[in-house]
Write a protein that holds these residues in place. Structure first.
Motif, mmCIF file in Angstrom:
data_model
loop_
_atom_site.group_PDB
_atom_site.id
_atom_site.type_symbol
_atom_site.label_atom_id
_atom_site.label_comp_id
_atom_site.label_asym_id
_atom_site.label_seq_id
_atom_site.Cartn_x
_atom_site.Cartn_y
_atom_site.Cartn_z
ATOM 1 N N SER A 82 82.254 -60.195 -14.051
ATOM 2 C CA SER A 82 82.451 -60.031 -15.788
ATOM 3 C C SER A 82 81.372 -61.205 -16.358
ATOM 4 O O SER A 82 81.238 -62.414 -15.531
ATOM 5 N N GLY A 83 81.786 -61.422 -17.813
ATOM 6 C CA GLY A 83 81.273 -62.277 -18.093
ATOM 7 C C GLY A 83 81.579 -63.894 -18.292
ATOM 8 O O GLY A 83 81.778 -65.240 -17.887
ATOM 9 N N SER A 84 83.299 -63.268 -18.253
ATOM 10 C CA SER A 84 84.152 -64.550 -17.946
ATOM 11 C C SER A 84 84.463 -65.158 -16.537
ATOM 12 O O SER A 84 84.604 -66.757 -16.354
ATOM 13 N N ASN B 220 81.558 -67.420 -16.876
ATOM 14 C CA ASN B 220 82.250 -68.997 -17.342
ATOM 15 C C ASN B 220 82.789 -70.055 -16.834
ATOM 16 O O ASN B 220 83.320 -71.160 -16.553
ATOM 17 N N THR C 161 83.698 -67.439 -31.682
ATOM 18 C CA THR C 161 82.770 -66.849 -29.968
ATOM 19 C C THR C 161 84.364 -66.451 -28.669
ATOM 20 O O THR C 161 85.114 -65.962 -29.792
ATOM 21 N N TRP C 162 83.836 -65.393 -28.204
ATOM 22 C CA TRP C 162 84.826 -65.263 -27.966
ATOM 23 C C TRP C 162 85.696 -65.760 -26.608
ATOM 24 O O TRP C 162 85.632 -66.946 -26.628
ATOM 25 N N THR D 99 85.011 -67.764 -23.830
ATOM 26 C CA THR D 99 84.626 -69.054 -23.324
ATOM 27 C C THR D 99 85.180 -70.293 -23.539
ATOM 28 O O THR D 99 84.885 -70.697 -22.958
ATOM 29 N N VAL E 291 77.084 -70.548 -27.902
ATOM 30 C CA VAL E 291 77.382 -69.944 -27.557
ATOM 31 C C VAL E 291 75.828 -68.479 -28.416
ATOM 32 O O VAL E 291 75.689 -69.183 -29.399
ATOM 33 N N CYS F 120 76.009 -63.848 -22.728
ATOM 34 C CA CYS F 120 77.001 -62.994 -22.828
ATOM 35 C C CYS F 120 76.361 -61.870 -23.648
ATOM 36 O O CYS F 120 77.036 -60.986 -23.691
ATOM 37 N N PHE G 92 79.166 -56.036 -19.356
ATOM 38 C CA PHE G 92 80.320 -55.185 -19.848
ATOM 39 C C PHE G 92 79.177 -53.705 -20.711
ATOM 40 O O PHE G 92 78.562 -53.843 -20.888
HETATM 41 C C1 LIG Z 1 80.268 -64.853 -25.774
HETATM 42 C C2 LIG Z 1 80.752 -64.777 -24.426
HETATM 43 N N1 LIG Z 1 81.498 -64.999 -23.773
HETATM 44 C C3 LIG Z 1 81.912 -64.098 -22.684
HETATM 45 C C4 LIG Z 1 82.719 -62.706 -23.035
HETATM 46 C C5 LIG Z 1 83.062 -62.387 -21.516
HETATM 47 O O1 LIG Z 1 82.593 -61.234 -21.148
HETATM 48 P P1 LIG Z 1 82.726 -60.109 -20.421
HETATM 49 O O2 LIG Z 1 83.694 -59.633 -20.713
HETATM 50 O O3 LIG Z 1 82.162 -59.441 -19.398
HETATM 51 O O4 LIG Z 1 84.277 -60.903 -19.077
HETATM 52 C C6 LIG Z 1 81.717 -62.345 -23.736
HETATM 53 C C7 LIG Z 1 82.186 -61.182 -24.293
HETATM 54 O O5 LIG Z 1 81.651 -59.850 -24.705
HETATM 55 C C8 LIG Z 1 81.358 -62.496 -24.792
HETATM 56 O O6 LIG Z 1 81.071 -61.909 -26.049
#
Ligand SMILES: Cc1ncc(COP(=O)(O)O)c(C=O)c1O
Length: 399
Positions: free
Chosen positions: A54-56, A59, A92-93, A96, A138, A166, A190
């Motif tokens: 995942s993007g999470s 990070n 931000t999400w 981050t 971001v 992301c 995602f």
């Molecule tokens: C700015 C940002 N960072 C991190 C993430 C995390 O990505 P993931 O949903 O793949 O874990 C997202 C997800 O939308 C995001 O928008």
């Protein structure tokens, strides 16, 4: 009509490749993942890429690697220490910010510009202290941060730069692809993002030692899938090289099925992004009447940014207009949502977590209180684009 925020962009080819991966009998991280990593690094123009789930997780690996005692020392960069500060935008999400805290660091939230939705670089500069070790720009919703100014400030203060990309795969800033301007770039695949591997993410860097450390942390400190495993094994001849552990970490590995998707999707990325740009340009033209009188203000590209629009975000003149627009979109079946999570400083989780707020967050508040977005996904038809434009224009007569 129902206009979705996002639809899945995978088709028969992705499915065929995923099935082929399963039929091969080799489904855990293997050759397809490596091929996808190489293709992704090539798309970015070089460096190394580590595929994760995942993007999470991307990070998580970025911050854990830099905060790890095995992190390489680099001249002109501050050293990480427990309680050191990392500057992030308030808009931000969540993930981050969480990995910063999870790796023993303190996130410092600074304001976001309500016009571009990006981190306010002046606010970022004002937030730098002796404790600051890194900044995390971001690239929000397909736009980019003003990286020239940010990189100059980071260089002056010897800060690491982790670019959370992301939401902006394929966007460019002054011709350079987002995610390649800092020390580490992170990406999400995602299902709703610029490409999808179902779930998935990538962490990239041009520093081979950091790349190797992130690969090690990706598999809980195991050496088995490291590029330089031979050198490490030679130092520990008494331990079975197949089960040699040199660090902590997580299991955030992807599968061959995810890579099968990614390899097909990467080839479709530029076409998807062209469509995203065309849809946004169409709406900006069609909604001129609402934009000129300030009823709505769509996200403005940062000067120098070539945006791969991730949704169509806007601020409304005031809350009443925003609520009227929401009602009209609901009536006509056009899905909408807030801009990311709004001002993260106002989320209840932050009250329980270590953090610092630097300066006012009035831009982030405006984004939370007056903002919304509807979808701009690449499979939208011209008829759907037209329907959304007519729906938005019809609100002009009601507010
Ligand atoms: C700015 C940002 N960072 C991190 C993430 C995390 O990505 P993931 O949903 O793949 O874990 C997202 C997800 O939308 C995001 O928008």
């Amino acid at each position: 009509m129902r206009i979705r925020l996002n639809v899945s962009t995978f088709g028969e080819e992705e499915i065929e490749q995923a099935v082929e991966a399963m039929r091969s009998g080799f489904v855990t991280m293997g050759p397809r993942c490596e091929k996808f990593e190489s293709a992704f690094a090539a798309y970015l123009g070089g460096g190394e890429a580590a595929f994760v789930n995942s993007g999470s997780s991307a990070n998580l690996l970025a911050f854990f690697a830099l905060a790890n005692d095995a992190a390489p020392k680099r001249p002109g960069k501050r050293k990480f220490f427990a309680g050191a500060e990392v500057i992030v935008p308030a808009v931000t999400w969540s993930t981050t910010i969480w990995p910063i805290i999870q790796s023993g660091l303190i996130p410092v939230l600074v304001d976001s510009d309500p016009r571009t939705l990006q981190m306010d670089v002046e606010a970022m500069k004002a937030a730098i202290t002796r404790k600051t070790v890194a900044v995390c720009p971001v690239h929000v919703l397909g736009n980019t941060v003003a990286m020239d100014e940010l990189l100059a400030a980071a260089a002056e203060h010897e800060l690491w730069v982790i670019e959370d990309t992301c939401e902006a795969l394929g966007s460019r800033y002054r011709g350079t692809i987002a995610g390649t301007m800092g020390d580490i770039g992170t990406f999400s695949f995602f299902f709703s993002h610029h490409i999808t591997t179902i779930e998935g993410g990538m962490v990239t860097t041009r520093d081979p030692e950091i790349a190797e450390l992130m690969r090690c942390l990706r598999a809980h400190g195991w050496t088995r899938q490291l590029k330089r495993r031979g050198e490490i094994e030679a130092r520990h001849p008494e331990i079975d090289p197949a089960f040699l552990f040199v660090n902590t970490g997580f299991n955030v590995r992807p599968t061959e099925i995810n890579a099968a998707f990614g390899l097909v999707q990467l080839g479709r990325l530029d076409g998807f992004n062209q469509r995203r740009k065309a849809i946004a340009a169409d709406w900006i033209g069609r909604l001129g009447a609402l934009i000129e009188d300030g009823t709505i203000s769509p996200m403005q590209p940062t000067p120098g940014a070539d945006c791969a629009w991730f949704g169509f975000p806007m601020l409304c003149r005031n809350r009443e207009v925003r609520d009227a627009l929401k009602r009209r979109l609901d009536e006509r079946g056009v899905e909408h949502r807030p801009i990311i999570c709004g001002n993260m400083a106002r989320q209840p989780a932050l009250a329980r977590l270590p953090h610092r707020i630097a300066g006012t967050l009035s831009g982030a508040d405006a984004i939370m209180d007056r903002g919304l977005l509807w979808g701009a996904h690449p499979l939208m038809t011209d008829a759907e684009v037209d329907y959304v434009a007519r729906t938005a224009l019809s609100v002009g007569t009601t507010v």
